[in-house]
Design an enzyme around this catalytic site. Sequence first.
Site, PDB file in Angstrom:
ATOM      1  N   GLY A  10       8.087   8.488  -1.975  1.00 46.82           N
ATOM      2  CA  GLY A  10       7.209   7.628  -1.197  1.00 46.82           C
ATOM      3  C   GLY A  10       7.706   6.199  -1.194  1.00 46.82           C
ATOM      4  O   GLY A  10       8.900   5.955  -1.330  1.00 46.82           O
ATOM      5  N   CYS A  11       6.801   5.264  -1.040  1.00 43.82           N
ATOM      6  CA  CYS A  11       7.145   3.832  -0.983  1.00 43.82           C
ATOM      7  C   CYS A  11       8.000   3.452  -2.184  1.00 43.82           C
ATOM      8  O   CYS A  11       7.586   3.602  -3.333  1.00 43.82           O
ATOM      9  CB  CYS A  11       5.867   3.002  -0.962  1.00 43.82           C
ATOM     10  SG  CYS A  11       6.169   1.226  -1.091  1.00 43.82           S
TER      11      CYS A  11
END
Length: 158
Positions: A10-11
Amino acid sequence: MTQKATFAAGCFWGVETAFRSIPGVVDAAVGYIGGHTLNPTYHDVCSGRTNHAEAVEVIFDPEQVKYEDLVAFFFRIHDPTQVNRQGPDIGTQYRSAIFTHDEEQEKTAQAFIEQLTNSKVFPKPIATEIKPAPEFWRGEEYHQRYDEKHGRTGCHIF
């Protein structure tokens, strides 16, 4: 002698912050991996057209932390059952992936996923990709240590 591990969860800001907290991690950098564009920028990757994942390249001392422990940590800090997303972030750049640097890392990652699957830790199938690491493109400097620079403690911990 240090070793390298590369994870996409993810981020990349929160993932970098999380891995930096582990004793034995010497360095971590955010960047892009697994796509088809040479030297991609954040803007390129966010377009969803490069197929890169936001990732963190971790440099670690295997005398202080084992690769297996990094893999276990990776599965604790995100939801590996989500396909092409983490939380509110949606797109192939937010996929769950382990990019391996040798055959031993690949075997370790596969065995860990098998163990998680057999123990039914997650209610849905694990979507994490395991692939040999292609070139890692270091992200722009303003993304490096982003949380630290902005007084944040991280984006998300699953």
